[in-house]
Design an enzyme around this catalytic site. Sequence first.
Site, PDB file in Angstrom:
ATOM      1  N   VAL A   1       0.739  -1.156  -0.151  1.00 19.62           N
ATOM      2  CA  VAL A   1       0.027  -0.031  -0.089  1.00 19.62           C
ATOM      3  C   VAL A   1       0.874   1.241  -0.009  1.00 19.62           C
ATOM      4  O   VAL A   1       0.528   2.332  -0.467  1.00 19.62           O
ATOM      5  CB  VAL A   1      -0.946   0.004   1.204  1.00 19.62           C
ATOM      6  CG1 VAL A   1      -1.791   1.265   1.320  1.00 19.62           C
ATOM      7  CG2 VAL A   1      -2.115  -1.118   1.015  1.00 19.62           C
ATOM      8  N   ALA A   2       2.028   1.161   0.793  1.00 20.40           N
ATOM      9  CA  ALA A   2       2.737   2.523   0.808  1.00 20.40           C
ATOM     10  C   ALA A   2       3.537   2.704  -0.609  1.00 20.40           C
ATOM     11  O   ALA A   2       3.749   3.835  -0.831  1.00 20.40           O
ATOM     12  CB  ALA A   2       4.010   2.205   1.926  1.00 20.40           C
TER      13      ALA A   2
ATOM     14  N   ILE B   1       2.205   2.345  -3.396  1.00 19.87           N
ATOM     15  CA  ILE B   1       1.329   2.699  -4.647  1.00 19.87           C
ATOM     16  C   ILE B   1       1.276   4.206  -4.439  1.00 19.87           C
ATOM     17  O   ILE B   1       0.892   4.974  -3.293  1.00 19.87           O
ATOM     18  CB  ILE B   1      -0.068   2.078  -4.436  1.00 19.87           C
ATOM     19  CG1 ILE B   1       0.068   0.746  -4.620  1.00 19.87           C
ATOM     20  CG2 ILE B   1      -1.243   2.837  -5.400  1.00 19.87           C
ATOM     21  CD1 ILE B   1      -1.277  -0.110  -4.398  1.00 19.87           C
TER      22      ILE B   1
ATOM     23  N   GLU C   1      -0.915   6.528  -4.690  1.00 22.54           N
ATOM     24  CA  GLU C   1      -2.420   6.776  -4.732  1.00 22.54           C
ATOM     25  C   GLU C   1      -2.919   8.023  -5.272  1.00 22.54           C
ATOM     26  O   GLU C   1      -4.092   8.222  -5.825  1.00 22.54           O
ATOM     27  CB  GLU C   1      -3.211   6.430  -3.423  1.00 22.54           C
ATOM     28  CG  GLU C   1      -2.793   7.114  -2.138  1.00 22.54           C
ATOM     29  CD  GLU C   1      -1.598   6.870  -1.416  1.00 22.54           C
ATOM     30  OE1 GLU C   1      -1.294   7.679  -0.524  1.00 22.54           O
ATOM     31  OE2 GLU C   1      -0.794   5.876  -1.789  1.00 22.54           O
TER      32      GLU C   1
ATOM     33  N   ASP D   1      -5.521  21.603 -42.501  1.00 18.94           N
ATOM     34  CA  ASP D   1      -6.382  21.805 -43.629  1.00 18.94           C
ATOM     35  C   ASP D   1      -5.782  23.341 -44.153  1.00 18.94           C
ATOM     36  O   ASP D   1      -5.405  24.172 -43.351  1.00 18.94           O
ATOM     37  CB  ASP D   1      -7.938  21.817 -43.251  1.00 18.94           C
ATOM     38  CG  ASP D   1      -8.890  22.351 -44.185  1.00 18.94           C
ATOM     39  OD1 ASP D   1      -8.672  21.947 -45.326  1.00 18.94           O
ATOM     40  OD2 ASP D   1      -9.724  23.213 -44.083  1.00 18.94           O
TER      41      ASP D   1
ATOM     42  N   ASP E   1     -11.562  22.855 -40.436  1.00 21.79           N
ATOM     43  CA  ASP E   1     -12.923  23.320 -39.997  1.00 21.79           C
ATOM     44  C   ASP E   1     -14.018  23.004 -40.746  1.00 21.79           C
ATOM     45  O   ASP E   1     -15.318  23.453 -40.269  1.00 21.79           O
ATOM     46  CB  ASP E   1     -12.588  24.875 -40.302  1.00 21.79           C
ATOM     47  CG  ASP E   1     -12.325  25.186 -41.766  1.00 21.79           C
ATOM     48  OD1 ASP E   1     -11.964  24.270 -42.713  1.00 21.79           O
ATOM     49  OD2 ASP E   1     -12.116  26.418 -42.228  1.00 21.79           O
TER      50      ASP E   1
ATOM     51  N   ASP F   1     -13.525  17.384 -42.831  1.00 23.33           N
ATOM     52  CA  ASP F   1     -12.350  17.399 -41.925  1.00 23.33           C
ATOM     53  C   ASP F   1     -12.648  16.221 -40.749  1.00 23.33           C
ATOM     54  O   ASP F   1     -11.721  15.827 -40.155  1.00 23.33           O
ATOM     55  CB  ASP F   1     -11.783  18.540 -41.390  1.00 23.33           C
ATOM     56  CG  ASP F   1     -11.277  19.222 -42.488  1.00 23.33           C
ATOM     57  OD1 ASP F   1     -10.629  18.932 -43.426  1.00 23.33           O
ATOM     58  OD2 ASP F   1     -11.599  20.644 -42.445  1.00 23.33           O
TER      59      ASP F   1
ATOM     60  N   ASN G   1       2.573  10.395   3.185  1.00 20.60           N
ATOM     61  CA  ASN G   1       1.997  10.511   1.867  1.00 20.60           C
ATOM     62  C   ASN G   1       1.050  11.474   1.615  1.00 20.60           C
ATOM     63  O   ASN G   1       0.957  12.074   0.526  1.00 20.60           O
ATOM     64  CB  ASN G   1       1.478   8.828   1.462  1.00 20.60           C
ATOM     65  CG  ASN G   1       2.636   7.913   1.304  1.00 20.60           C
ATOM     66  OD1 ASN G   1       3.537   8.080   1.005  1.00 20.60           O
ATOM     67  ND2 ASN G   1       1.765   6.751   1.216  1.00 20.60           N
TER      68      ASN G   1
ATOM     69  N   ASP H   1       3.451  14.221  -0.406  1.00 20.64           N
ATOM     70  CA  ASP H   1       3.116  13.751  -1.754  1.00 20.64           C
ATOM     71  C   ASP H   1       2.191  14.736  -2.631  1.00 20.64           C
ATOM     72  O   ASP H   1       2.619  15.172  -3.714  1.00 20.64           O
ATOM     73  CB  ASP H   1       2.172  12.419  -1.850  1.00 20.64           C
ATOM     74  CG  ASP H   1       3.374  11.386  -1.748  1.00 20.64           C
ATOM     75  OD1 ASP H   1       4.648  11.529  -1.339  1.00 20.64           O
ATOM     76  OD2 ASP H   1       2.971  10.073  -1.997  1.00 20.64           O
TER      77      ASP H   1
END
Length: 885
Positions: free
Chosen positions: A284-285, A287, A289, A331, A619, A623, A712, A716
Site C-alpha cells: 500500500v505504501a 502505490i 495513490e 487543412d 474547419d 475534416d 504520503n 506527496d
Amino acid sequence: MTQRPVYAQTDAEVLTAVDVDPKRGLTPQQAAERLAQNGPNALAKGEKKTLVQRFLAQFKDFMIIVLLVAALVAGVVVHEWADAGIILAVVLLNAVFGVFQESKAEEAIDALAEMATPNAHVRRGGAVETIASPDLVIGDIVLLEAGDVVPADLRLLESANLKAEESALTGESVPVEKTTAPLDGTDVGIGDRTNMAFMNANITYGRGVGVVVATGMQTEVGRIAGMINAAEETTTPLQENLKQLGKSLTLMILVIAAIVFGVGLWRQAASLPEMFLTAISLAVAAIPEGLPAIVTIILALGTQKMAKRNALVRKLPAVETLGSTDIIASDKTGTLTQNKMTVEKVYYDGALHDAASGIQGGNRMMTIMNFANDTKIQEDGVMLGDPTETALVAYGQTQGFDLAAALTATPRVAEVPFDSERKLMSTVHQLEDGRFLVATKGAPDQLLRRVTGIATGDAVAPIEDADRDAILAANTGMAKQALRVLMMAYKVVDAMPATIDSASVENELIFAGLVGMIDPERPEAAKAVAEAKAAGIRPMMITGDHQDTAEAIAVRLGIIDAGEDDAVITGAQLDAQSDEEFAKNVTKYSVYARVAPEHKVRIVNAWQKRGKVVAMTGDGVNDAPALKAADIGIGMGITGTEVSKGASDMVLADDNFSTIVVAVEEGRKVFSNIQKSIQYLLSANLGEVLTLFMMTMLGWDLLAPVHILWINLVTDTFPAIALGVEPTEPGIMKQKPRGRKSNFFSGGVGQAVIWQGLLEGALTLGVYFVGITWPVHTGSAAIHADALTMAYATLGLIQLFHAFNVKSIHQSLFTVGAFRNKAFNWAILASFLLLAVTILVPGFNGLFHVTSLDWHQWATVLGAGVAIIVIVELVKLALRLRKNK
C-alpha cells in the site's frame, strides 16, 4: 457491367433510373412509398453513452483498478480505513474530472444533423411545394436559388449561372460553377463533380433544378457521418504511459511484497499473520495513490492556461498529446489561409504591380472591376455576393473608391449576366455626357479575343501582337503563383445598343488590365510553420483545392521549398497507390491536393502506423473523420462547423494557426511537469519502500501505518501538484518531439527515480542508525522511540528537500531557479508545517507515536535533508559534464 456513376450519366439515364418526370415530379403516393422504403432524409446518430456509462468507463483504466484493489486491502485487511477512504476519494475525483471533460465528446453527428436545411422546394404532382428536408426522397425534383442550402445530393438538370459554395465538404475556397452535362470518367473527385449539388452546400449565385439521387446516410455528408461513427477512439500517449506505469508499479509492488513476506518468515521476524500484514502495508505504501488525481489536476491547470491563449481543450489528455506531436496535418482553407479572396496583383500599363500600390493614372480598371459586379453592400457594411466579386469591391474600398457615389453619377442601365460558357459579365452605365460606358470582366482567354484596343494611362491605342503576348505572359505568370486572374475591359459608345446581348455589347473592347486574386495565407502562419519545424514537427497541408494553388500556398508558408514538386500529391494519385505503396512513400509528401475525406483519414492512419503522433487541424465537415481519427483533432472556433468542433479534441477560439504552436509548447511543458511529479512521487515512495524493507530485514522497529499515511498525505500531494505548474524550461521548443514510443521514464527519469529513491531510503536509514548509536535519552524504549521519530521526520523532510531537485531533470536547481514558482514555495511551506505539527505540537505526539527531539537530533534530520540536495546536484553536474565531452 457496373453501372456508371450518376455524374457520368445523361439526364435521361438518371431520370429513368429514379423513375420520375422532371416536369411533374413524383406523385404524393410515390413519395410516401419511397419514404417508407428508404427512411427519412436524415443522418443516423452515433450510439450515445449515458452519464452513468461514461462515469463507469473511467474505472476501466488499469491504474484505477490497482488503486481500488489497494483501497480494499487497506480497509478490509490492514484496517486502515482512513487510507482506504483517501484512495477512494482520489479515484472518484479522477472519474468526475474525466466525465466532466468528455461530456461533449459525442456532438459531431448531432451537429451534422442540425446543419441540414429545414425545408426544400420540390416539384410534386406538377406543383411546387415546400416540404421538410427529412421528407425528401430519391427522385424528388428540387428547385434551387441563391441563399438555399442543398437538402440532399442532387444530379443537376438545369443551371442558370448556378454556383455552390462547398468548402465545408471539399475544402475548395472558391464557389463552384455548376453545369448539367455528363462528366467523363468514373473516378472524378468530389470537387470536380460540377453537375452535382451536395447536401449542406450553400447556393451563392444563380438558379438551378436537380433530381435527388441520394438521401440521408447515402449522401456524401452521410458517408462522412458513417466514417465518424466507425472511427475508433485513439489512445493518447498519456493514457498509454499511465497504463504502462500502472502495470510496472503493480509488478514491482507484488515482487517487493513477496520478498518481504518470504524473507520475514525465513528470518522468523514475526508470525505469519503479522508478516502478511507487513507485506500488505508495504504494498500500500508503494502505490502513489494520488498520481491519477495529480495528473488530472496538472492537465486541468494546463487547459486553463491554454484557454487564456485561445486553445480550448475538450478532452484532458489532449493537453499532453500536443506536446508529443510529430505531425501537424493542417487543412488549408480557413486554417492556413484566411478563407477570403483578396486582390494581390494588378497588371496595367504594361507592368505588374502589387495590389497595395494601387491603380495609378487614368486607368479605368478600378471602375470596371466595381461596375461589372453584382456585390450588394448592406447598411452595416457587410458585402453579399460571390467571394470573387466581393474581393474586387473590397479592394476598391481600400483604394478609396466610392462605389455608391460612382453608381449614383454613372447608374447601371443594362447588363449581360455572367454565363459559364462564355465566362464573361458586362454592365452598361450612362455617363454624364449622355454616352454609355460598357464595363466587362471575365476570363482572360475569352475576353482577350474581343479586345481591339489597349489603354495606357489616359491614351488608347490599337492593340498589337506584342501587347497580346505581354498580357498572356502576365496572365501565365500570375497563374503559376496560383492567382485567380480576371481581365478588365471597356468601351464608350454614343448610343445604347438596340439589343443587349453578348454579340452587340462585348466586342471592340479596350483592354484595361488584369487582376490576380488568391485566398491568402494568414499573416502569422508562416512564422508558426517555421517554429513548428524548429521544434522537430513536420507541418503538412491537406486540402481539396487545386494542386497549383496548394503548392503555391505551401511554398509561401515554408511547408515546402520552391520546385519541390515531388512533395505534392493529388487525391487521384493517392488512389493509384496501394496501402503498401503509400506506407513506403508517405514520408515524401507534405502537400495533398484535391483530396476526399477518406484520403485524409488514410494519411493520418499511414503516419500513425509509423509510430508518429498526428495532430489534424480543420474547419469543415470534410475534416471531421480525420479529426476524430487523429491522435489530436484541432477544430476552428470561428469558421469551423459544429461538426468539426464536435469531432475535435481541441478548438482554436481565434482560428489562428500560430495558437497551435503555443499549445504545443504548453503540452510539452505539461508532460515535462508530469514527469517531474512522477519522478518526485515514485522516488519518494521507493524511499519509503526501501526504508520499510530494510527495517524488516534488519529487525529494526517499523514505521507505523499512520506514519506512512501522513507522510504520503502531506508530502506527496501539495508539492507534486505545485511541480505541475513549474515554468517552462528554456529551449523546450528546440527539442525533437518525444513521439509515441517515449514514456514517463524516458530521458533519464527512470534511472533518476531508482537512484534518488535509494538515496532517500539510505539517508533515512542512516539517521535511524545515528539515533540508535548516539542516543540522547537512556533506556531501550526511549532510544528506539527517538530513533523512529528521527526516521519519520527525515523521511518526510527529505522528500520536501528532494522536491527542489526535481524542478529540472538535468539542469541545476540554481539554473532553473529554486524559488521562481510561488505555488511551489507555499506548497513546501504548508507540507513542512503539517509534518512539523505532529512532532512539535503537544497532544499530537501520542496520536502519531512520536517523541520530542532536541536540537542535536533535529540537526541530524535537517543535515540529511540538505545532503540530498548536495548529492543530487553533484550527480547532475557529473552527468552534464560527461554528456558534453
